[in-house]
Scaffold this motif. Sequence first.
Motif, PDB file in Angstrom:
ATOM      1  N   ASP B 193       6.850  -0.691  10.243  1.00 51.66           N
ATOM      2  CA  ASP B 193       5.785   0.280  10.481  1.00 51.66           C
ATOM      3  C   ASP B 193       5.859   1.460   9.529  1.00 51.66           C
ATOM      4  O   ASP B 193       5.386   2.538   9.823  1.00 51.66           O
ATOM      5  CB  ASP B 193       5.838   0.768  11.931  1.00 51.66           C
ATOM      6  CG  ASP B 193       7.180   1.359  12.291  1.00 51.66           C
ATOM      7  OD1 ASP B 193       8.122   1.220  11.492  1.00 51.66           O
ATOM      8  OD2 ASP B 193       7.288   1.966  13.368  1.00 51.66           O
ATOM      9  N   ALA B 194       6.515   1.275   8.403  1.00 54.47           N
ATOM     10  CA  ALA B 194       6.640   2.375   7.449  1.00 54.47           C
ATOM     11  C   ALA B 194       6.624   1.805   6.034  1.00 54.47           C
ATOM     12  O   ALA B 194       6.547   0.588   5.849  1.00 54.47           O
ATOM     13  CB  ALA B 194       7.941   3.115   7.701  1.00 54.47           C
ATOM     14  N   GLU B 195       6.702   2.714   5.075  1.00 55.54           N
ATOM     15  CA  GLU B 195       6.799   2.280   3.683  1.00 55.54           C
ATOM     16  C   GLU B 195       8.000   1.327   3.555  1.00 55.54           C
ATOM     17  O   GLU B 195       9.076   1.615   4.093  1.00 55.54           O
ATOM     18  CB  GLU B 195       7.024   3.531   2.817  1.00 55.54           C
ATOM     19  CG  GLU B 195       7.079   3.263   1.344  1.00 55.54           C
ATOM     20  CD  GLU B 195       7.507   4.526   0.572  1.00 55.54           C
ATOM     21  OE1 GLU B 195       7.844   4.402  -0.601  1.00 55.54           O
ATOM     22  OE2 GLU B 195       7.509   5.620   1.171  1.00 55.54           O
ATOM     23  N   PRO B 196       7.841   0.183   2.869  1.00 59.82           N
ATOM     24  CA  PRO B 196       8.966  -0.757   2.785  1.00 59.82           C
ATOM     25  C   PRO B 196      10.212  -0.080   2.212  1.00 59.82           C
ATOM     26  O   PRO B 196      10.152   0.531   1.142  1.00 59.82           O
ATOM     27  CB  PRO B 196       8.453  -1.832   1.820  1.00 59.82           C
ATOM     28  CG  PRO B 196       6.970  -1.747   1.924  1.00 59.82           C
ATOM     29  CD  PRO B 196       6.649  -0.312   2.196  1.00 59.82           C
ATOM     30  N   PRO B 197      11.325  -0.121   2.973  1.00 62.04           N
ATOM     31  CA  PRO B 197      12.522   0.553   2.483  1.00 62.04           C
ATOM     32  C   PRO B 197      13.099  -0.127   1.245  1.00 62.04           C
ATOM     33  O   PRO B 197      12.976  -1.336   1.075  1.00 62.04           O
ATOM     34  CB  PRO B 197      13.485   0.460   3.660  1.00 62.04           C
ATOM     35  CG  PRO B 197      12.936  -0.541   4.578  1.00 62.04           C
ATOM     36  CD  PRO B 197      11.497  -0.748   4.269  1.00 62.04           C
TER      37      PRO B 197
END
Lengths: 237, 821
Positions: B193-197
């Motif tokens: 649910d966020a920018e791909p780490p």
Amino acid sequence: MASGQTLINLENVTKIFYTDEVETHALSGIHLDIKKGEYVAIAGPSGCGKSTLLSIIGLLDSPTDGSYILNSRPVQGLDFSDRARIRNQEIGFIFQSFNLIGDLTVYENVELPLTYRSMSSAERKKRVQEALEKVGMAHRMRHYPSQLSGGQQQRVAVARALGGTPSILLADEPTGNLDSRNGEAVMELLQSLHREGATICMVTHDTRFAKHAERTIHLFDGKVVEETEAAQAAELA
Amino acid sequence: MLTLLQDFRYGLRMLRKSPAFTAVALITLGLGIGANTAIFSIVNAVLLKPLPFPEPEKLLYMTSASERNGVVQNFASSYPDFLDWRATAKSFSGMASYHQDNFTLTGSEQPLHVAGVTVAGNFFSILGTKPLLGRGFTLEEEKPGARVVVLSHDLWQSAFHGDRNIVGRSITLDKQSYTVVGVMPAGFSFPLDAEPPKLWRTLAIDSETKDPKNQPAATSPEQRGSHFLQVVGRLKPDVPLDQAREEMNVIARGLAAQYPDTNKNFPSVALMPELEHLVGKTRPRMIILLISVGVVLLIACLNVANLLLVRASKRNREIALRAALGAKRVRVVRQMLTESVVLALGGAIIGIPIAMWSLDAFIALNGQSVRRIQDAGLDGNVLLFTAGLALLTSVVFGLVPALRTSSPNLTEFLKEGRGTTASGSHQRLRGALVVLETAGGLVLLVVAGLLLRSFHRLLSVDPGLNPRNVLTLTFDLPETKYNDQQQMDFYTQLLSRVRTLPGVVSAGAVTPLPLSGNNAMISFQVEGHPVPKSEEPATDIETVSAGFFKTMNIPLLRGRDFTERDDSKAPGVVIVNEMFARKYFPNEDPLGKHITPGASNGGPSQPREIIAVVGNVKARSLDADDVATYYIPSTQLNFGSMAVCLRTSVDPHSITSAVRNVVSSMDSDLPLYDIKTMEEYLSASVATQRFNAMLLEAFAGLALLLTGIGLYGVIAYAVAQRTHEIGVRMTLGASRSQVIQMVLKSGLQLTGIGVAAGVVLSLIAARFATSFSNLLFGVKPTDAVTFAAVIGMVAAVALLACYIPAYRAAKVDPMIALRYE
């Protein structure tokens, strides 16, 4: 019956149809006078120009050349809407195929041309009833055309033509779609209307029916080749 | 089978014979099927595709659940709670914490900002994805001192050129050396649910001693109230979800009893499948989009059905002949349906490129508002859906015309020259189809119109700050190099230097940045109203520098702004917003009063004097209610990385390099990131609403177009059928305007019935859409302006659709009345 006053005057009327590079002279140099109260038949073989002449008299088409005076007014150069108005007020049409509108009742069909005038509904109703009574169809005013016989349908068509109290009735082969008995009945109806003062111009190819008219104009290849009075016609017959 | 092939070939031949009909039908179906395929491919990617982990249904997202005033809210977990959950729960084969972090990777030519995640040692084993190189973490590596890292495939390729000997090498993150223990395969990403780490490290650094009591930070009692951790667990194979939920609630109640100060308000744990956590809120919107695009297809089908009815009336003699020659009704229906199937398959073939193009457009339009949408594509499932849809479509639009045509009046139609007149029932049916189309189109237009009005209402909301000409940017000061005081000093110096840059009007710093999607809540005590710790109110907090309010044009209503003199040595001060003042100091002047926030840079929290009241800011989102917020000077409380904000007199992005030079001159190892204007943040904050509104508008526009075409077809056909009648009317004296009025009237009557039905359906649909997914903002489902505008639009399209055939009717030559049948 004719009053002596000219209702229709055609002078040197020609009609040419252009198809690609072919010119077809449908009418050439037609001179024709129809007086008020007169009953005129236009006769001739198929393709002689009868219907073209009728469409010009009925303001459905314009002549290529020549002049046309209807009720003392030149009408050959009128625009579409003026011609529609004059058709509606001055001319009553009776067609071979009746041309009743199937979705309208007898009453509504007869009322139809009156709806194109600014006329009160009470006045329209009065005129429709009178017209239908005149042709003996008042008892069928709620019927649809499909519920009537051919002869009855043509009576309704006559009533529609009469409703607007036109200056002239134009009948185009009014018996063409009828059997002989019904054909005769319609002819008698036109005759009685003529006796009451109506001006009638009828196109027919059948000499039996042409004899009902006071005068018959014979067309051939777009030209008037002969005019006969009723007495002459009877002799010829 | 042979006869079916014959039917198929004959169908193709018939379609070739009527190229205009075939083209219109194929394009209509192509648009409908294409739009449906595109939306289904999004739904497939977002809602239906399983997560890319082994047994993904066993992965659960876990949060602390708080209940206040009967309202249940889910909160992130704290380290002590997570460690207790993990140690106690028996329903899980594993449970791991994670939280996002930002890192600066140095050692190569340029320092690089890297988005990463700090995770528990069993994180990768719970997800079940094997590293491409090396290994994942171990629980041992959670202990203080461990400095290990796993790289993403992307970072491995971009920063280390895919070096296959990377495992075991040291890299420098935030001035500290970490050993690379693994590289994950391409496409692996978590959290989703966020920018791909770009990398993962263990929570060892969070466990290291920070407090004076010499207790590991992650387990210190103070940290139990600090809720910032996300937790993922994997259910044991034989444990049902309800059983796990019950066990976790027992554990939560135990912790609440044991630690009432911090846990009294968290008596339960919320568990939800990871996929549900990821896209649960998106589902209602997706369903509404599916319904909308389904209505578009229905309208397309009605159009084609109408065309088929026209065509059927022209083919009555052919069908009558077939029947006369002995064809059974079922055989004739099959023949007609086969032709429909041919058409639908053709529509599907045209629809696929339309879907591909639409999908690209939808994804571009989406921005970041719908998760997993980037994975949408035309895979096997989608193609199967399209094929199924085509077959279903062929039945929907083909069955009624086929049944109608298959029972002709033999004696009637076999008469020469009488076979081309449509029956009254055909015309009534075609009229009914147009009424349905109009109603469906109106419903879509109303829903789209309401969304559009909502969107404009949202855009007209005053955010409480002026986003124009404000540039924001972020960098990370590594804790290993800068302690709290040094960090605070760094920002103070930086701000004083960037204020002198040409084009900079004012500058300030803040964390978290309003409208960035982040917010922080911290509890506090109000002077004179002592309450037990567990009952302390908690609300939004921001740390801001001097000059922040001026830079953002947030109005200072009373009192004074922060200054550089409000530093760590000065008395503690705080500024509150209007909502805070109204909520916590009703009928009182808050200025001079004190509150004690539950946050400090070491040592017990001190009371802070309220020195000003500022205007409310829509920091969370434009559609959210005003939230009580208090602001603490960043020179008195360090919250880590801050967003630097600059109001400019020039194009904000034009000063980026000058700011970068200033930062670089102070520390050359600080890469800038999140360089965006406030207008970009504002725009991103309404991306979801924009996506919904624009997509529905596109569908509604398509529906309106198809409805217009359908109406045109019906009226044009009716005019063609009535040519003789119109000629008679004109012979009898009807003027052209009277003929135009007559034709318009018949078309507008159909439209009127459709509009009336559509208005009723729209009221139902708008209420459903609103209650189902809370789509509207500041607009009622019965909004009269929207309904009036939509009805006007439909009427205008209907008028145009009818005018063309009406004008044609007025050109009928009255001579036609003299021509005999």
